[in-house]
Design an enzyme around this catalytic site. Structure first.
Site, mmCIF file in Angstrom:
data_model
loop_
_atom_site.group_PDB
_atom_site.id
_atom_site.type_symbol
_atom_site.label_atom_id
_atom_site.label_comp_id
_atom_site.label_asym_id
_atom_site.label_seq_id
_atom_site.Cartn_x
_atom_site.Cartn_y
_atom_site.Cartn_z
ATOM 1 N N CYS A 141 17.724 60.524 -57.727
ATOM 2 C CA CYS A 141 17.447 59.185 -58.396
ATOM 3 C C CYS A 141 17.369 58.269 -57.114
ATOM 4 C CB CYS A 141 18.254 58.523 -59.213
ATOM 5 S SG CYS A 141 19.868 58.855 -59.385
ATOM 6 N N HIS A 220 21.201 51.451 -60.902
ATOM 7 C CA HIS A 220 21.586 51.487 -59.530
ATOM 8 C C HIS A 220 20.756 50.378 -59.192
ATOM 9 C CE1 HIS A 220 23.183 55.486 -59.525
ATOM 10 N NE2 HIS A 220 21.998 56.077 -59.512
#
Ligand code: NAD
Length: 340
Positions: A141, A220
């Protein structure tokens, strides 16, 4: 003829990839696997996805739970052209033997080391590297997020040097055994492994990353400082390039998106499956330009950002689209993404 796809490991990534495959006009979802019965296994069957048993426990527990299974992972591999492995970190490498024995092409995830597959893949970054391959690894990711942004900036202005700090979510929302629940954990590997991982997509990119883990499950956030090779006219030009690129979602100051909580609220309002945000998310007022020095934040929804990349990886492998841009547009249209 549609390309027939199996998803081995119906967890966070696997269930999203399965839904995404089922929505593509040129792909057919033949089946998914679980190692043991669970609400997710039940839900797969309720969705009409044939369910197969992976791992070494066998079907007995499924039968005892009243969940109908269609066979074992080996039965499934015999019926498909490609398997998307979405088993936990490092289990993909163990599964690779099964795929090789069955002669089935395979897509692995970013929890595996790069040498698990013939090439690492990101659709905006290196679509053509996936062409005709028997195995690919969709990068993680965080690497996906950086590779996408690097693709945009390299194309327009070139990148001399990239420094990024990754503020990483501690766990996915459904995980209850990971932490910290109160603390900030610096990743003592300096620089972190993410920079080298981005170079599996752009081998010549000068990049160094550091990382800290924080107690959140939502997303994130990357803090980027990029020295471009040529100076853009102004910050608006850079924002325009991101805005025009697929797989980017930009918020204006008047939208009052202060951080990841509002991004996830937007996701709930938008209502894509699982309330996902598969794009890199940027803030217009979170981007500044000083000559060739570009500073910007981006948020990455770890559970879903790699999902469209898995679809494009399959298209690259089987030559289903003339180029990356066409594949990305097809994928994004089918998934209902912003820039489709
Ligand atoms: P997960 O734990 O949510 O799901 C993994 C699934 O695989 C579970 O259903 C598990 O039961 C099943 N499984 C266990 N052993 C198996 C086996 N031998 N064969 C087949 N299936 C098996 O994990 P995840 O978060 O979906 O991660 C999958 C992969 O995707 C990892 O490589 C991970 O690094 C990568 N990834 C995860 C994220 C994320 O944020 N969750 C983001 C990008 C990439």
């Amino acid at each position: 003829m549609k390309v027939r796809v199996a998803v081995n490991g119906y967890g966070t990534i696997g269930k999203r990839v399965a839904d995404a495959v089922a929505r593509q006009p040129d792909l057919e979802l033949v089946g998914v696997t679980k190692t043991q019965p669970s609400f997710e296994a039940r839900h797969a069957v309720e969705k009409g996805y044939p369910l197969y048993v992976s791992g070494d426990k066998g079907p007995a527990a499924f039968e005892a739970a009243g969940i109908k299974v269609a066979g074992t992972v080996n039965d499934l591999l015999g019926k498909v052209d490609v398997v998307v492995d979405s088993a936990p970190d490092k289990v993909g490498r163990l599964n690779r033997e099964l795929y090789q024995k069955a002669g089935t092409r395979a897509i692995f995830q970013g929890g595996e080391k790069a040498d698990v597959a013939e090439a690492s893949f990101n659709a905006l970054g290196n679509y053509d590297a996936g062409r005709g391959k028997k195995s690919l690894r969709v990068v993680s990711c965080n690497t996906t997020g950086i590779a996408r942004a690097a693709a945009v900036l390299r194309n327009q202005w070139g990148v001399e040097r990239w420094e990024a700090t990754l503020i990483r979510r501690a766990a996915d929302p459904a995980e209850s055994k990971r932490g910290p629940i109160n603390g900030i954990l610096p990743t003592m590997q300096l620089p972190s492994h993410h920079g080298p991982d981005v170079r599996t997509i752009f081998p010549d990119l000068s990049i160094a990353t550091t990382a800290v883990v924080v107690p959140t499950t939502l997303m994130h956030v990357h803090v980027n400082h990029v020295t471009l090779s040529r100076a853009p006219t102004d910050a608006r030009e850079v924002l325009g390039a991101f805005r025009r690129s697929p797989r980017f979602l930009l918020f204006a100051p008047w939208e009052h998106v202060e951080g990841t909580p509002q991004i996830m609220e937007y996701a709930r309002d938008r209502g894509l499956g699982f309330n996902d945000v598969m794009e890199n998310v940027l803030w217009e007022d979170g981007l500044r330009l000083d000559g060739r020095d570009l500073y910007f934040f981006q948020a990455i929804h770890q559970e879903s950002v790699v999902v469209p990349e898995n679809i494009d990886a399959i298209r690259a492998m089987f030559g289903l689209a003339p180029d990356g841009a066409t594949s990305i547009a097809m994928t994004d249209r089918a998934l209902g993404l912003a820039a489709a």
